[in-house]
Design an enzyme around this catalytic site. Structure first.
Site, mmCIF file in Angstrom:
data_model
loop_
_atom_site.group_PDB
_atom_site.id
_atom_site.type_symbol
_atom_site.label_atom_id
_atom_site.label_comp_id
_atom_site.label_asym_id
_atom_site.label_seq_id
_atom_site.Cartn_x
_atom_site.Cartn_y
_atom_site.Cartn_z
ATOM 1 N N ASP A 153 -6.767 -1.703 5.709
ATOM 2 C CA ASP A 153 -6.378 -2.600 4.566
ATOM 3 C C ASP A 153 -6.972 -4.118 5.027
ATOM 4 O O ASP A 153 -6.308 -4.743 4.435
ATOM 5 C CB ASP A 153 -4.922 -2.600 4.327
ATOM 6 C CG ASP A 153 -4.613 -1.114 3.622
ATOM 7 O OD1 ASP A 153 -5.379 -0.424 3.002
ATOM 8 O OD2 ASP A 153 -3.525 -0.667 3.717
ATOM 9 N N ASP A 156 -1.621 -0.911 6.268
ATOM 10 C CA ASP A 156 -1.796 -0.632 7.467
ATOM 11 C C ASP A 156 -3.035 -1.736 8.080
ATOM 12 O O ASP A 156 -3.955 -2.051 7.276
ATOM 13 C CB ASP A 156 -1.891 0.666 7.924
ATOM 14 C CG ASP A 156 -3.311 1.099 7.612
ATOM 15 O OD1 ASP A 156 -4.323 0.936 8.696
ATOM 16 O OD2 ASP A 156 -3.676 2.015 6.753
ATOM 17 N N ASP A 193 0.950 -1.152 -0.026
ATOM 18 C CA ASP A 193 0.198 -0.063 -0.210
ATOM 19 C C ASP A 193 0.900 1.184 0.015
ATOM 20 O O ASP A 193 2.013 1.086 0.675
ATOM 21 C CB ASP A 193 -0.785 0.010 1.194
ATOM 22 C CG ASP A 193 -1.643 1.113 1.382
ATOM 23 O OD1 ASP A 193 -2.373 1.458 0.305
ATOM 24 O OD2 ASP A 193 -1.870 1.896 2.216
#
Lengths: 123, 632
Positions: free
Chosen positions: B524, B520, B326
């Site tokens: 997520d 995180d 991410d």
């Protein structure tokens, strides 16, 4: 010594070993005793886990009280992988393990070296 | 009696017997030897016999069964030999007991080291805290601290529980919990972690988490669960363990029978082959191969702030070929900072900060921080107005000032031509540009960007060096994504992804290879769950313990790389241990049975005993070696 006698004795002993260790045996499950919002069952650790199979009611906090009478290093630890428990068992001193039997099923547990087995059935 | 005591007593009793092997005659001869051997069997070997008997009654068998049978056979034959006037083998029985006890003692020592991670973590816990009661500071036990208590921490003291600083500040050594080696500066408003150590300053903080809710308590819980978990690879071992000992006994009987009945060996030769078979077999090495490596691996991880949740995770880490990262907060800091100021630095920042301080735009904080870092004083603003989606305007020193996007200036017909080159360059770098100007002209530009973390580039190139494809996923537009992607060197990026769609993209990538997702733990969670391996990044005390298979306490991408490597190395070690334990038994038993005696390859019971005693020790040592493996 008579060699044919030795051969016969050897075959008998092999048969006895197979029968004693691998023969099918009926295992009697012992149900935990419920008291309010908790259920308790005592498991004696002496050459194995007795009773070898315990039954728990689903969703009720369960206390497994291990009473280790066997000093063998094999029983130093008990591991219940499905409940995230690995704990040392003191000799001759009851040791409680509290678990949360949230899901029905059969859960095997074992000594630290994975040689002795017990089972928890959640119904 | 402890293993150590049994070992010492047995060894003392066994030494004179060993001398007989070199032709030394003991005073009292055979009678002395019989008494000494009986002493070793009862004191050193007694517990093996008791345990073997008890498990036999339960239709079970274990290591002790083998030890009792092997040494018992040698001992009982020797008793018969004394009566019959034949050669005795008391020293073999005694030596075996000593060797096996020695092995067990070593194993106990090294296993203690392997499983000490949880105890070490528990030992970090502070014992008491200085709580402010009115104006007074009162020392109370840690169990009495409740949420909301204000706690005073002096230099050198341990921070009792998790909380937030309300006054003062300090540098704090958090290495024991997060693995971060450098002390961290903290001031009012920052979170502190219980059990970490305050260095120089004094401060007070309000307790926000106590007891089982603290970060340390959660880490301890997670690590103990991991250490109790099973790796799926162990299933095969379990099947072998169930039948191991009885099978060895049968092999031993067959060994004796074949040698004595069919090959015409003497009774004692055949018996010694059988004893060697019983003695060399070691189910323990198999039994501890997986758990010890798992304990050492997860324990080392915990010290580094890498929490591996179970044995299963190790297996999923093995085949990872793609890592999806991410962007925001994982690769980057997760908060934008001012990177460029074009024009009169002082003036541009001062005007931008003055106006932005009144807006609620997410970039306002970045500009305010940049201004305060440069000690820039902002002026008073009147007639402040927010122009939706475009920017803000206001009156400073009787002059109308605009701060906002290019669109704002186009709307106001203010010419940006003079700054076009800079605008184009900064846009290409994926930066967000804030234009500062008055009614007639542009005064300057401020560029803001969420910067990659210091270690991101290093972590990504480390992943790539392992042959792993690195993919960045982000909700940003393609331009911004491209800029960050080229800064940190990812192989691919997927831009413009809505937060809820990350899991779908992971699923799509899974069609080609096994995928790890690093993000995180809070936003997520679906993508972490979808991936073959989810690595959740934490920060401070808000570690999302539930998300992912691996949880990182520290917010550092390098830890994600190390977590992957540590998992792979731990799994590799499990496989090596199992391989060794299987091979040891598979090769040792036939040799002990005399299968290769025609080639001159045989083992006497004493050698078999030594091999057995040290086979489990070697497995434990191999697991402990994981503590020193380089995570590269």
């Amino acid at each position: 010594m008579n060699k044919s006698l030795v051969l016969v004795v050897a075959l008998v002993v092999v048969g006895a070993i197979i029968w004693w260790f691998f023969g099918k045996r009926k295992v009697v499950a012992v149900a935990a005793v419920k008291d309010g919002d908790k259920q308790t069952v005592e498991i004696t650790v002496d050459g194995g886990y007795k009773p070898a199979v315990v039954e728990l009611e689903r969703g009720v906090k369960a206390e497994l009280v291990f009473v280790r009478k066997d000093g063998s290093a094999c029983f130093d630890e008990v591991v219940l992988p499905d409940f995230g428990v690995r704990t040392r068992l003191p000799v001759n001193q009851p040791h409680s393990v509290t678990i949360d039997p949230a899901k029905a099923g059969e859960y095997k547990y074992a000594c630290g070296m994975n040689m002795f087995f017990g089972k928890v059935i959640v119904k | 009696m402890s293993i150590f005591r049994r070992l010492i007593i047995s060894a003392v009793l066994a030494v004179p017997m060993l001398l007989t092997m070199f032709g030394v005659m003991l005073p009292g001869g055979m009678i002395t030897e019989t008494i000494l051997a009986t002493g070793v069997m009862v004191i050193g070997g007694g517990p093996f016999f008791v345990s073997a008997y008890k498990s036999l009654l339960n239709h079970a068998s274990n290591m002790d069964t083998l030890v009792a049978l092997g040494t018992g056979t040698a001992y009982i034959y020797s008793l018969y030999a004394v009566v019959a006037g034949l050669h005795v083998y008391f020293e073999i029985a005694a030596l075996l007991i000593v060797l096996i006890l020695l092995g067990q003692w070593f194993e106990e020592l090294s296993k203690g080291r392997a499983s000490s991670a949880v105890e070490k973590l528990l030992g970090l816990q502070a014992k008491d805290a200085t709580v402010m009661r009115g104006d007074k500071a009162v020392k109370v036990a840690i169990s009495e601290v409740v949420v909301g208590d204000v706690i005073l921490v002096k230099p050198g003291e341990k921070i009792a529980v998790d909380g937030r600083i309300v006054s003062g500040g300090s540098t704090i050594d958090e290495s024991m919990v997060t693995g971060e080696s450098l002390p961290v500066s903290k001031t009012v408003g920052d979170f502190v972690i219980g059990s970490t150590i305050n260095k120089q300053g004094s401060f007070t903080f309000e307790a926000t988490k106590v007891g089982a809710d603290t970060l340390l308590a959660q880490i301890v819980d997670l690590v103990s669960r991991a250490q109790a978990s099973r790796a799926p690879i162990q299933k095969l071992v379990d099947q072998v363990a169930n039948v191991f000992v009885p099978t060895v006994l049968i092999i031993a009987i067959l060994t004796f029978t074949v040698w004595y009945v069919f090959l015409g060996a003497s009774f004692i030769t055949a018996l010694l082959f059988a004893v060697s078979v019983i003695i060399i077999a070691c189910p323990c090495a198999l039994g501890i191969a997986t758990p010890t490596a798992l304990m050492v691996g997860t324990g080392r991880g915990a010290r580094m702030g890498i929490l591996i949740k179970s044995g299963e995770v190790l297996e999923s880490a093995r085949g990872i070929k793609t890592v999806v990262l991410d962007k925001t907060g994982t690769i980057t800091e997760g908060k934008p900072v001012v990177t460029d100021v074009i024009g009169d630095h002082q003036k541009v920042l001062s005007l931008a900060a003055a106006l932005e301080s009144l807006s609620e735009h997410p970039l306002a904080t970045a500009i305010a921080e940049a201004a305060s870092d440069d000690n820039i004083v902002t002026q008073k603003v009147t007639h402040f107005a927010a122009i939706s989606g475009r920017g803000v305007s206001g009156l400073i020193d009787d002059e109308t000032v605009y701060v906002g996007s290019r669109a704002l200036f186009t709307d106001q017909n203010i010419d940006t031509q003079a700054f076009e080159d800079d605008l184009a360059r900064l846009e290409k770098q994926g930066k967000t540009i804030i234009i500062v100007g008055n009614k007639s002209t542009v005064i300057g530009l401020v560029a803001v960007q969420d910067q990659p973390k210091k270690t991101s580039l290093q972590a990504i190139s480390a992943l790539k060096s392992k042959g792993i494809k690195v993919v960045m996923i982000t909700g940003d537009n393609a331009g911004t994504a491209q800029a960050i992607a080229s800064q940190v060197g990812v192989d691919e990026f997927i831009a413009g992804v809505m937060p809820g769609d990350k899991a779908d993209h992971v699923k799509r990538l899974q069609a080609d290879s096994q995928v790890a997702f690093v993000g995180d733990g809070i936003n997520d969670a679906p993508a972490l769950a979808q991936a073959d391996l989810g690595i959740a990044m934490g920060s401070g005390t808000d570690v999302a313990i539930e998300a992912g298979g691996i949880v990182l306490v520290k917010n550092d991408l390098m830890d994600a790389f190390q977590a992957l490597v540590l998992s792979q190395k731990t799994f590799g070690r499990i496989k090596l241990n199992l391989f060794w334990a299987f091979i040891y038994n598979a090769a040792g038993i036939p040799i002990a049975a005399g299968v290769f005696s025609s080639l001159g390859l045989t083992l006497n019971p004493a050698l078999a005993g030594t091999a057995m005693a040290f086979s489990s020790v070697s497995v434990v040592l191999s697991s402990l070696a994981l503590n020193n493996t380089r995570l590269k």
